[in-house]
Design a protein around this motif. Structure first.
Motif, PDB file in Angstrom:
ATOM      1  N   ALA A   1     -11.927   0.930  -9.693  1.00  0.00           N
ATOM      2  CA  ALA A   1     -10.565   1.510  -9.147  1.00  0.00           C
ATOM      3  C   ALA A   1     -10.862   2.104  -8.243  1.00  0.00           C
ATOM      4  CB  ALA A   1     -10.116   1.673 -10.539  1.00  0.00           C
ATOM      5  N   GLY A   2     -11.743   3.344  -8.298  1.00  0.00           N
ATOM      6  CA  GLY A   2     -11.743   4.704  -7.491  1.00  0.00           C
ATOM      7  C   GLY A   2     -10.302   5.823  -8.507  1.00  0.00           C
ATOM      8  N   SER A   3     -10.492   7.256  -7.435  1.00  0.00           N
ATOM      9  CA  SER A   3      -9.341   7.544  -8.186  1.00  0.00           C
ATOM     10  C   SER A   3      -8.315   8.111  -6.984  1.00  0.00           C
ATOM     11  CB  SER A   3     -10.712   9.686  -8.295  1.00  0.00           C
ATOM     12  OG  SER A   3     -10.580   9.353  -6.056  1.00  0.00           O
ATOM     13  N   GLY A   4      -7.976   7.436  -6.285  1.00  0.00           N
ATOM     14  CA  GLY A   4      -6.717   7.875  -5.696  1.00  0.00           C
ATOM     15  C   GLY A   4      -5.575   6.742  -6.686  1.00  0.00           C
ATOM     16  N   ASP A   5      -5.981   5.006  -6.723  1.00  0.00           N
ATOM     17  CA  ASP A   5      -5.245   5.116  -7.427  1.00  0.00           C
ATOM     18  C   ASP A   5      -4.118   5.642  -9.257  1.00  0.00           C
ATOM     19  OD1 ASP A   5      -3.228   2.587  -8.190  1.00  0.00           O
ATOM     20  OD2 ASP A   5      -4.893   2.067  -9.126  1.00  0.00           O
TER      21      ASP A   5
ATOM     22  N   VAL B   1       5.504   1.578  -1.182  1.00  0.00           N
ATOM     23  CA  VAL B   1       4.902   2.920  -0.840  1.00  0.00           C
ATOM     24  C   VAL B   1       4.217   3.465  -1.807  1.00  0.00           C
ATOM     25  CG1 VAL B   1       6.381   5.016  -1.331  1.00  0.00           C
ATOM     26  CG2 VAL B   1       7.392   2.907   0.468  1.00  0.00           C
ATOM     27  N   SER B   2       3.889   3.477  -3.156  1.00  0.00           N
ATOM     28  CA  SER B   2       3.065   3.560  -4.640  1.00  0.00           C
ATOM     29  C   SER B   2       1.775   3.636  -4.033  1.00  0.00           C
ATOM     30  CB  SER B   2       3.600   3.146  -5.592  1.00  0.00           C
ATOM     31  OG  SER B   2       4.707   4.121  -5.769  1.00  0.00           O
ATOM     32  N   ALA B   3       1.671   2.115  -3.691  1.00  0.00           N
ATOM     33  CA  ALA B   3       0.119   1.376  -3.088  1.00  0.00           C
ATOM     34  C   ALA B   3      -0.692   2.221  -2.204  1.00  0.00           C
ATOM     35  CB  ALA B   3      -0.243   0.176  -2.548  1.00  0.00           C
ATOM     36  N   ALA B   4       0.802   2.454  -0.828  1.00  0.00           N
ATOM     37  CA  ALA B   4       0.038   3.486   0.173  1.00  0.00           C
ATOM     38  C   ALA B   4      -0.260   5.080  -0.082  1.00  0.00           C
ATOM     39  CB  ALA B   4       0.665   3.234   1.037  1.00  0.00           C
ATOM     40  N   TYR B   5       0.805   4.867  -1.402  1.00  0.00           N
ATOM     41  CA  TYR B   5       0.196   6.563  -1.103  1.00  0.00           C
ATOM     42  C   TYR B   5      -1.215   6.915  -1.757  1.00  0.00           C
ATOM     43  CZ  TYR B   5       1.172  11.644  -3.371  1.00  0.00           C
ATOM     44  OH  TYR B   5       1.085  12.793  -4.096  1.00  0.00           O
ATOM     45  N   ALA B   6      -1.450   5.989  -2.958  1.00  0.00           N
ATOM     46  CA  ALA B   6      -2.651   5.916  -3.374  1.00  0.00           C
ATOM     47  C   ALA B   6      -3.799   5.945  -2.332  1.00  0.00           C
ATOM     48  CB  ALA B   6      -2.693   4.864  -5.270  1.00  0.00           C
ATOM     49  N   GLN B   7      -3.868   4.687  -1.807  1.00  0.00           N
ATOM     50  CA  GLN B   7      -4.949   4.702  -0.089  1.00  0.00           C
ATOM     51  C   GLN B   7      -4.505   6.479   0.283  1.00  0.00           C
ATOM     52  OE1 GLN B   7      -6.513   2.089   0.187  1.00  0.00           O
ATOM     53  NE2 GLN B   7      -7.324   2.284   1.915  1.00  0.00           N
ATOM     54  N   MET B   8      -3.720   6.694   0.019  1.00  0.00           N
ATOM     55  CA  MET B   8      -3.688   8.152   1.401  1.00  0.00           C
ATOM     56  C   MET B   8      -4.521   8.928   0.653  1.00  0.00           C
ATOM     57  SD  MET B   8      -1.038   9.915   3.090  1.00  0.00           S
ATOM     58  CE  MET B   8      -0.080  10.292   1.412  1.00  0.00           C
ATOM     59  N   ILE B   9      -4.118   9.636  -0.757  1.00  0.00           N
ATOM     60  CA  ILE B   9      -4.993  10.101  -1.997  1.00  0.00           C
ATOM     61  C   ILE B   9      -6.490  10.128  -1.853  1.00  0.00           C
ATOM     62  CG2 ILE B   9      -4.578  10.545  -4.136  1.00  0.00           C
ATOM     63  CD1 ILE B   9      -2.838  12.028  -2.687  1.00  0.00           C
ATOM     64  N   ASP B  10      -7.024   8.350  -2.329  1.00  0.00           N
ATOM     65  CA  ASP B  10      -7.578   8.133  -2.281  1.00  0.00           C
ATOM     66  C   ASP B  10      -9.022   9.236  -1.395  1.00  0.00           C
ATOM     67  OD1 ASP B  10      -9.728   6.659  -4.570  1.00  0.00           O
ATOM     68  OD2 ASP B  10     -10.263   4.984  -2.931  1.00  0.00           O
ATOM     69  N   GLY B  11      -8.311   8.832   0.230  1.00  0.00           N
ATOM     70  CA  GLY B  11      -9.205   9.096   1.459  1.00  0.00           C
ATOM     71  C   GLY B  11      -9.624  10.381   1.564  1.00  0.00           C
ATOM     72  N   LEU B  12      -8.412  11.264   0.873  1.00  0.00           N
ATOM     73  CA  LEU B  12      -8.293  12.399   0.672  1.00  0.00           C
ATOM     74  C   LEU B  12      -9.200  13.133  -0.459  1.00  0.00           C
ATOM     75  CD1 LEU B  12      -4.363  13.262   1.889  1.00  0.00           C
ATOM     76  CD2 LEU B  12      -5.979  13.604   2.989  1.00  0.00           C
ATOM     77  N   ALA B  13      -9.426  12.536  -0.809  1.00  0.00           N
ATOM     78  CA  ALA B  13     -10.090  12.862  -2.342  1.00  0.00           C
ATOM     79  C   ALA B  13     -11.711  12.256  -1.791  1.00  0.00           C
ATOM     80  CB  ALA B  13      -9.907  11.976  -3.213  1.00  0.00           C
TER      81      ALA B  13
END
Length: 587
Positions: A124-128, A201-213
């Motif tokens: 799943a990755g960390s962002g989600d 919105v939540s999924a896009a935010y998770a994608q952004m967090i995953d990339g930043l992490a």
């Protein structure tokens, strides 16, 4: 490895869970509803008294109408005070109930996250997960603390006002119905789109967090290979996706909110106009018209509050759906009745893929006898770590089986499996708390002597004794910062305390310098004597000390045998040994 977003609960599941959560506390819920009802009823007295006062003035004065202005004014003031007092206790009761519900929800989320299969967490990755445990919890928290009580107030108040409006004059309720089509059509249009919009919105935010992490965790790699521009483009794309999702929900609100405001204006204007016509025709009194207009105006407040907070409930509902979705992850094991008849670990014709159609292991067959020390070596990307995870039961094979004592690993209960087979990687975590607490994770009943023995086994006892409070020193976030090498030693000390029979060490000493790693491995070898050890390493002195060496290349075991046998054979291992030994003789 591809990122897979975790499941999301559907509307029925969210409604059912919210209902169960609310009904866990029937007494507190009844008290909150009752207090809000009394608050609403107390707010309905003033419009009625004002209507009577207007009627009395129209009739020619207080004396003629039998209305005492001072008494009526005092009564109105008294009911306003009563309304304020009741509102205070109603809000307090609702907030207290909300905090209790929120605490239970957080505890359940933590339990669900901790119960997730490790294979799912890795995929799943960390962002989600981070976004569900942070942003979604925050959104649900706001909904529970604010939106739910405010919605409850609006519903109770709205019903009371409608009842008062009917009592004031059934005919005078008709004008308020003119606004119903506007409200119903606009709300239906909005609600059909809002949930999916907020999920995006939540999924896009998770994608952004995953990339930043990823960028932060791999900062040194990004800098070393000059990937700054590529990571910046990835971040810009993620932000653009999040902005587009936010813009969509904003567009929904810019259509819906004006419709709500328009409905209020229409209802109040219609009540004044039609009520005036009814009064001129003698169907109602002036007191009834006055009260009806005030009630219609008053009704706009709970209705407006209900619809506005409904938007927050949509956000909270979408976040709750994501939090509940964690529980929908299927288990990666199906516990059976078989129990291991021994400690022999066997992989038979094992195949595994992170993505469909792209196997990283191709028909691997391997037998590890109890007490054997097996080294797994090979070039980067060959599948060594994947094989180690399968042997530790983290992943289940796509095809083939991995058995411990004749029992498939995926059929063993997780608690039983972890007592027998443990995976230790180069990724370690030091939890906030004392050093003792961090060690007791592995064996809660261990005394200080056992803890110090475990630390001595990993060559960590000297620096632990030098800490300000020894084992009672606060470490982790906000405490004494441990170096990556020290954190790795703590992880290995936990391993000694756990005392499993089979260990899979995946670069477990990679954060130590070569000489320290060599000394630590020798110390561990003495402590782990008689246990099965599968060591995945790039430093070939581990292979030199092992009973057997398995060479993995392109997802296959191409050579297996003792160090001396493989060197004499002159194959891939001999080439690796000559290359490594010649370049790192001091290791």
């Amino acid at each position: 490895m591809s990122t897979r977003i975790l499941p999301v609960a559907d509307r029925a599941q969210v409604r059912a869970y919210a209902r169960r959560l609310a009904l866990r506390h029937p007494r507190e819920l009844s008290a909150a509803i009752g207090l809000h009802g009394l608050t609403a009823l107390s707010s309905l007295v003033a419009p009625r008294l004002l209507g009577e006062l207007v009627e009395g003035v129209r009739a020619g004065g207080p004396g003629d109408a039998g209305v005492d202005i001072g008494l009526v004014s005092g009564a109105i003031g008294a009911f306003f005070v009563l309304q304020g007092v009741l509102a205070r206790f109603a809000v307090y009761t609702s907030a207290k109930l909300g905090e209790k519900v929120l605490a239970e929800l957080r505890e359940e989320l933590v339990s669900r996250v901790l119960a997730l299969p490790l294979s799912t967490v890795e995929r799943a990755g960390s962002g989600d997960l981070i976004s569900r445990a942070s942003r979604d919890v925050e959104e649900v928290s706001y909904s529970v603390r604010q939106a739910v009580p405010e919605t409850l107030i609006a519903i109770v108040t709205g019903f009371c006002v409608m009842g008062a409006l009917v009592l004031a004059g059934p005919l005078l309720m008709l004008p308020s119905l003119l606004a119903a089509p506007i409200l119903l059509l606009s709300s239906r249009w909005y609600l059909r789109r809002a949930r999916d919009g907020y999920l995006r919105v939540s999924a896009a935010y998770a994608q952004m967090i995953d990339g930043l992490a990823e960028t932060v965790d791999g900062a040194r790699t990004v800098e070393a290979f000059g990937l700054q521009e590529r990571r910046r483009r990835r971040t810009d794309e993620d932000i653009a996706g999040s902005w587009a999702a936010e813009r969509y929900t904003l567009r929904l609100r810019t259509v819906w909110y004006p419709c709500i405001d328009m409905s209020h204006v229409v209802s109040v204007a219609a009540a004044a106009l039609i009520g005036g016509l009814f009064y001129l025709e003698g169907r109602v009194s002036l007191a009834q018209v006055t009260a009806a207009v005030l009630y219609t105006l008053q009704f706009s407040d709970p209705l407006n509050r209900l619809l506005i907070w409904l938007d927050e409930l949509q956000i909270g509902g979408a976040s709750l759906a994501r939090m509940l979705g964690v529980a929908e992850v299927p288990d990666d094991r199906t516990p059976g009745d078989r129990r291991p008849a021994g400690d022999e670990l066997v992989a038979e014709d094992v195949r595994y893929a992170y993505r469909d159609g792209h196997d990283v292991l191709h028909g691997v067959t391997l037998t590890v006898t109890p007490g054997e020390r097996l080294a797994v070596v090979g070039p980067s990307g060959a599948g060594k770590s994947t094989l180690g995870r399968l042997l530790a039961g983290i992943h289940g094979p796509r095809e083939g089986t991995v058995r411990l004592g004749g029992a498939p690993l995926t059929e063993l209960p997780l608690d039983d499996l972890r007592k027998r087979v443990v995976l230790v990687t180069q990724e370690h975590h030091v939890f906030h708390g004392t050093l003792r607490d961090n060690l007791l994770i592995a064996r809660p009943d261990a005394d200080d002597a056992a803890l110090l023995d475990a630390l001595a086994a990993v060559d960590a006892v000297d620096w632990v004794r030098a800490l300000p409070a020894g084992l009672d020193t606060e470490v982790g976030s906000g405490g004494v910062a441990l170096s990556p090498a020290q954190a790795q030693q703590i992880a290995l000390a936990r391993l000694v305390l756990a005392d499993p029979h089979t260990l899979v060490l995946d670069e477990a000493t990679s954060l130590l310098d070569p000489k320290a790693a060599r000394q630590l491995e020798r110390s561990l070898a003495a402590v782990l004597e008689g246990r099965t050890v599968i060591a995945i390493a790039h430093r070939l002195h581990t292979a030199h000390d092992a009973d057997r060496v398995a060479v993995v290349e392109d997802g296959r075991i191409t050579e297996i045998g003792s160090h001396d046998e493989l060197v004499a054979r002159g194959g891939s291992y001999a080439v690796l040994w000559d290359s490594w030994h010649g370049g790192d003789r001091q290791a």
